[in-house]
Structure formats: C-alpha cells, structure tokens
Design an enzyme around this catalytic site. Structure first.
Site, PDB file in Angstrom:
ATOM      1  N   PHE A   1      -0.331   1.072 -10.048  1.00 25.52           N
ATOM      2  CA  PHE A   1       0.631   1.281  -9.124  1.00 25.52           C
ATOM      3  C   PHE A   1       0.126   2.035  -8.095  1.00 25.52           C
ATOM      4  O   PHE A   1      -0.804   2.926  -8.069  1.00 25.52           O
ATOM      5  CB  PHE A   1       1.861   2.125  -9.842  1.00 25.52           C
ATOM      6  CG  PHE A   1       2.560   2.962  -8.770  1.00 25.52           C
ATOM      7  CD1 PHE A   1       3.570   2.158  -8.013  1.00 25.52           C
ATOM      8  CD2 PHE A   1       2.408   4.452  -8.516  1.00 25.52           C
ATOM      9  CE1 PHE A   1       4.086   2.911  -7.141  1.00 25.52           C
ATOM     10  CE2 PHE A   1       3.261   5.002  -7.531  1.00 25.52           C
ATOM     11  CZ  PHE A   1       4.232   4.267  -6.861  1.00 25.52           C
ATOM     12  N   SER A   2       0.520   1.545  -6.907  1.00 27.24           N
ATOM     13  CA  SER A   2      -0.026   2.146  -5.450  1.00 27.24           C
ATOM     14  C   SER A   2      -1.256   2.095  -5.303  1.00 27.24           C
ATOM     15  O   SER A   2      -2.155   0.863  -5.459  1.00 27.24           O
ATOM     16  CB  SER A   2       0.655   3.484  -5.514  1.00 27.24           C
ATOM     17  OG  SER A   2       0.530   4.210  -4.030  1.00 27.24           O
ATOM     18  N   ALA A   3      -2.106   3.204  -5.055  1.00 28.67           N
ATOM     19  CA  ALA A   3      -3.521   3.155  -5.206  1.00 28.67           C
ATOM     20  C   ALA A   3      -4.093   2.538  -6.273  1.00 28.67           C
ATOM     21  O   ALA A   3      -5.101   1.629  -6.273  1.00 28.67           O
ATOM     22  CB  ALA A   3      -3.980   4.452  -5.172  1.00 28.67           C
TER      23      ALA A   3
END
Length: 626
Positions: A165-167
């Site tokens: 998720f995300s990074a």
C-alpha cells in the site's frame, strides 16, 4: 564490517512535512554506526499477532521482519509478503485483513517494517535506485525474509506473493520486477508502476499528477529490473481510490499499462464488470489466463479497502478493521486479492485458479458443407468446473449453454453462403476462459426453405414469481406485477415464470432458433456478482409447470429442459437471451402453452435482486421452417 545500509537519523529543515511523508531523510545528514548482523534467524518480541524475526540475513536495507504463522498450516503452503505505507508499521497493515485471511486460508504472512532511521516517516524508499535493484538495499532485505521463511517452514516456492500500500504499493512492483523468480504474483494498493521515479523530486510528480509513458516504455522499465530473465512474469492486481489526491488514480492506469506490456497483452480489458458496486476489469492472454486486473474504488481516498460486514467464507473472521489508511468501503480487497492469487479455493467460494478450461468443437467436422439448422456439438472440461460455453460464429457469440451436453442448433441462414468459422469459448468458475476457433464450414442454403419468425408475448394472468426458502423448503407465492429474480431482504430466493401460447406454430415445424427478450424494471445491488460468474438462466416446460397460473410448487417442478440459455448482465432497457440450446428448442410446445422459468444459476449470498417486466415486455421469438 556489515554490508547493511547505514541508518540516516538527521532531519532536513528544507523539506516540508509532505516531503518527509513520501521521500524521507535519505542523503540529508549524518550517519549512525552500522549495526551488527546475526548469522541465524532468531525470534524476537511479539506485536499483537506478529512475531519479530531477527538475523534473517545481511539485511542491507536495515528493515525489521515480522511474521504470522497460523495454526494448522499444511506442508508446502503459500507465503504472502505485505508492505505497509508511510507513517504505518507492520501492525498497522494487519488491520487490512491479511492476518485474518491467513488464519482462514492457511498461508504464512511476512510483514517487513521500515525503520524511522531509514526514512523519517517510515516509508519504504521506492524511489531510491539502490533500494529497488536486484541484489541490494531494501529489495534484497525483503527477499532475504522470504529465504528465511523458506528455510524455517515448508513453503511452496511457486506460491510466494507480495502486496503493498502507498509506498509499499510502489515497492511491491519493484519486487515483482527485480525478483520475478521469487514472487509469483502481486497486488498494488494506491501505488504505481516500477521506476515511476528514481529520485526524490521525481517521486512527487509521479504521485501527483502522475507520470505518463507508453506501455512499451513502462514495460521496458519493469523488464530492466532483471535484465536477461526469460521466465514467467507475475500477474498483478491493481487497486486505487478514484478520490485519492495523494497518489492520483493515473498511477493505476500507468501500472496497468506497464504490466499488460510486460505480459505481452494489449490494454483492452477482456472482462468488464461491476463487483460490489465497483468497476473491475480483467486483462487476459490468448489462453484466457487473468494476468492483470484493475479495481476502481469510487469515492475512496488514499487507503486500503475493507468491508466491516464481510466474514471470510467458512468462518466468523471479519475482513479488516478501521485504522489509519484502512477504510470501510464495503468491499474486501484482501479477499479479492487472495482469490486472484489462488489462495481461496476450499474457502467456500469459487477457486482462484488461473488454469483455463479445455474446449473443442467436435461436430460438424471442419470442411463440412452445411445448410439450414445445424447441430453444433462442443466438448468442454475443467478441473474446477465449466461455468458456461458460448458458440461462436465468425468469432462472435451467438448462443450460450450453462450445462453439459454443450449442444447448439445454429441457423446457418443467418449468414451468407460461403466459408465461415465455427468456434466455442468456455469459462470456468474462476473466470478463466479458453477459445477454440479452428472449424471451417461452407454454408450453402441455395434452395433451402426460408425460415419463418414468430413472436409471442407472455400471458400476464399466468406470469408470476415465487420465493423459495434457501433450504429448499416451502416456497411463497409472489404477487408483484413485475417479476423478481435473486435474493430478497427476507433471505428467500426469487424465481419467475413467463407463459406463452405457442399453439400457432405448425405441428410439424422444425424450430431452428428461439430466444427470450425481457425488459429491466428495477433492482438492488449487483445480483450477477455474488457469487462470481452468476447468470440468469432459463428452464423450459412444454405445457405448464403445474397449473396454468403460477403455484407454490412450480418453483421446484421438473422442467423439460434446464438452463437452455442465459441472459447476460443488464441494468436498463431490454435484453435478449442467448439462443436456446437444442434441448430448449425441442421443448417448445406446438400445441399449447410453453412456460419459461427464470432463475439465477447461483444463489446470492446477500440481498441482491432484479425485477423484469412481464406481459408485452416479455417476448419469446421463435424461428422455424414448416
């Protein structure tokens, strides 16, 4: 001296808080002393359901490793690596539901955790070349965690997956690119394509507004992660919120372009559907294997989607919990990603296998000259089960059968004289598909009697619907004007009946084609999506199922032909079914009533239903020759 990467601990006043959130403190200050390295894995403290493992390798990325081992895991089990986002940690990502899923489906989970000394807000450094290259940095640390799990447990090396998720949603495709020989598939949540950025400044542009490249350019970047590799590339599931203003949805599109190109397939989806109210697209290869999928979670921001009301099949374990960047969107991303990986077979839902069925047109033989009504026979098989088979004429579907034997009556007078191709496409319960299109026939209808088309509207006084109990016990007679299909709020299943007076057909007529057209009235939810692969099917009775008017016992009465055709998903206007199968054509009554029973092929697991109109809005079309 250790080969670990030094930890960065100083901060840089020239960066904004947002910059720290996504870029971290790389290259901004002094260095701490390098930590020592332990030669063997050791168990450390436990955080909630996780246990820390130390000494899992040289750990050049200086990451922490946490793992979850469910009870009762069988030998040769899968492993899922789950990567958190910025300001999160391993336990924060547990809230998304992967530990809960592991307890139900029995696979191992590893949660790598970033150190604040590496990045001030605990982001994986997905934009740093040294951290996303094969054999170095954070990428190698995560690969070493996989190696440590393989050494400690019985893990199937062909079933190792990575989710982020995300990074972590940018680090996951980095791992898929540099270690395609380690990871069998992956899922990207609010992330983007590999090498979208290779510097801090480029990272901001990548996230918002996004970086546009051609599919070939993106594919080349992914292939550069392991130059010279010729083995299979991992399938990818891509999830993004349409209201994500941190990582713009454009990243999902660019990631789709990257991985479809990597797999050598085009950017046109082979399946487009709505699941739990959200657009879902699947991109397949020529063998029907699902290699890339995208999920657009409309209205969701920067988060992982979960469903507080969802329990994993066969258990009371809920899908995730509300937390930072974990949003109740009424869809369980973890379940669908686990299904995409093939982890959910035996969990009470269709298997997530990626093996397509086999299909072949066995009659008529290739090279045959045909005319009039042609019987087409198709063989189809699958290890899990064939969901339906479509008859193709010159590549276009003209009829569907939902159960064996897969036999169709094709009216060859619908095409011109000359060469044509007959084919078939089979689907299994997991949505995999396979196509056979190597049967060539010559149509010659010179001198063949011209077929007659007759249309019949349903008899409103005899139409109706019945609500049957889920356990098959006594049904309830429905009285609505429109006809109901699916599952109502009372948990009972609606089946509908339409009645036609087909006595005007000549007694000796040869019926060559028939199909039903119905009109949409209203509905609730997506009755086609749960279970996956659902469809409306039609049963036929020459005469009436019981009395001329609808009765309670009609819902379970025997039909002369079952599942003779299907009606594809629609949400407005009128929709025609596929052509009736040969058994369906033979069951049309030439001396009185023909009744059709409409039902969903699979029973819904929640309140989801469809209303269609009867009387003049339900039309049976019959094509026949005297």
């Amino acid at each position: 001296m250790s080969s670990q990467r030094p930890r960065f601990t100083s901060t840089c006043s020239r960066f904004t808080l947002a910059a720290w959130l996504f870029a971290g403190a790389v290259g901004c200050g002094g260095l701490d002393a390098e930590p020592s390295v332990q030669a063997e894995p050791e168990l450390g403290q436990s955080e909630l359901g996780l246990t820390q493992v130390t000494g899992f390798g040289s750990n050049p990325g200086n990451l922490a490793m946490y793992r979850h081992v469910p009870t009762g895991v069988a030998a040769n089990a899968p492993l899922v690596v789950v990567l958190h986002g910025c300001t999160q940690n391993a336990t924060g990502m547990e809230l998304s539901g992967w530990t809960a899923a592991a307890n139900v489906y029995k696979f191992y989970v590893v949660y790598p955790q970033q150190a604040s000394g590496n990045n001030a807000t605990s982001c994986f450094n997905w934009f740093e070349p040294g951290d996303i290259a094969r054999g170095s940095g954070e990428a190698l640390s995560i690969k070493q965690m996989v190696d440590a799990m393989k050494a400690a447990y019985s893990i199937d090396a062909s079933r190792v997956y990575v989710v982020g998720f995300s990074a972590g949603g940018y680090m996951a495709p980095a791992l898929l690119s540099v270690y395609p020989d380690v990871f069998s598939a992956g899922a990207i949540n609010a992330g983007g394509p590999y090498k979208c950025a290779t510097s801090m400044n480029a990272a901001f542009s990548c996230m918002s507004p996004g970086t546009d490249k051609t599919p070939a350019a993106w594919g080349d970047l992914a292939r550069s992660g392991y130059a010279g590799y010729t083995g299979p590339r991992p399938p990818v599931s891509i999830w993004y919120g349409t209201s994500d203003f941190t990582v713009r949805p454009m990243n999902g599109t660019e990631a789709m372009e990257q991985w479809t190109n990597v797999h050598g397939i085009d950017q046109t989806p082979d399946t487009t559907e709505t699941v739990s109210g959200f657009p879902h697209k699947v991109y397949r290869d020529g063998a029907g294997r699902a290699l890339v999928e995208t999920w657009e979670i409309t209205g969701m921001g920067h988060a992982v989607a979960f469903d507080a009301q969802y329990n994993f099949p066969g258990s009371t374990t809920a899908c995730g919990s509300t937390g930072a960047y974990v949003t109740d969107a009424n869809i369980c991303a973890v379940y669908h990603q686990a299904k995409f990986f093939g982890l959910t077979g035996g969990g009470g839902e269709p298997s997530g296998d990626t093996t397509p069925p086999t299909v072949n047109v066995t009659s008529p033989a290739s090279g045959t000259t045909v005319s009039g009504a042609v019987k087409v026979v198709v063989s189809a098989s699958d290890a899990v089960g064939v969901a339906r088979v479509e008859l193709l004429v010159d590549g276009s579907p003209v009829a569907t059968a939902s159960s064996a034997p897969y036999e169709f009556t094709w009216n060859s007078q619908g095409v011109g004289n000359g060469a044509h191709t007959l084919g078939a496409r089979a689907y299994d319960a997991a949505g995999n598909q396979a196509t056979d299109s190597d049967t060539s026939v010559t149509v010659n209808n010179t001198g063949t009697p011209t077929p007659t088309t007759a249309t019949f509207t349903s008899i409103a006084a005899e139409d109706g619907y019945l609500k049957a109990n889920a356990d098959g016990s006594a049904a309830v007679l429905g009285t609505l004007t429109n006809l109901a299909l699916g599952r109502g709020t009372d948990g009972k299943y609606n089946r509908s009946f339409v009645s036609f007076d087909t006595s005007s057909l000549p007694d000796g007529a040869t019926v060559t084609r028939a199909y039903l057209t119905v009109s949409y009235s209203s509905g609730s939810g997506d009755a086609w999506s749960t279970p996956a692969g659902n469809t409306v099917v039609i049963d036929v009775k020459a005469g009436t199922f019981n009395a001329a008017s609808t009765e309670v016992t009609d819902w379970a009465a025997a039909a002369d032909a079952t599942a003779v055709a299907s009606i594809d998903k629609f949400a407005s206007g009128a929709k025609a079914s596929a052509d009736f199968s040969g058994a369906g054509l033979a069951s049309i009554n030439r001396t009185g009533r023909t009744q059709l029973r409409l039902r969903f092929s699979l029973e819904q697991t929640a309140t989801q239903y469809l209303f269609v109109k009867d009387s003049t809005n339900a039309v049976l079309t019959v094509v026949y020759t005297p």
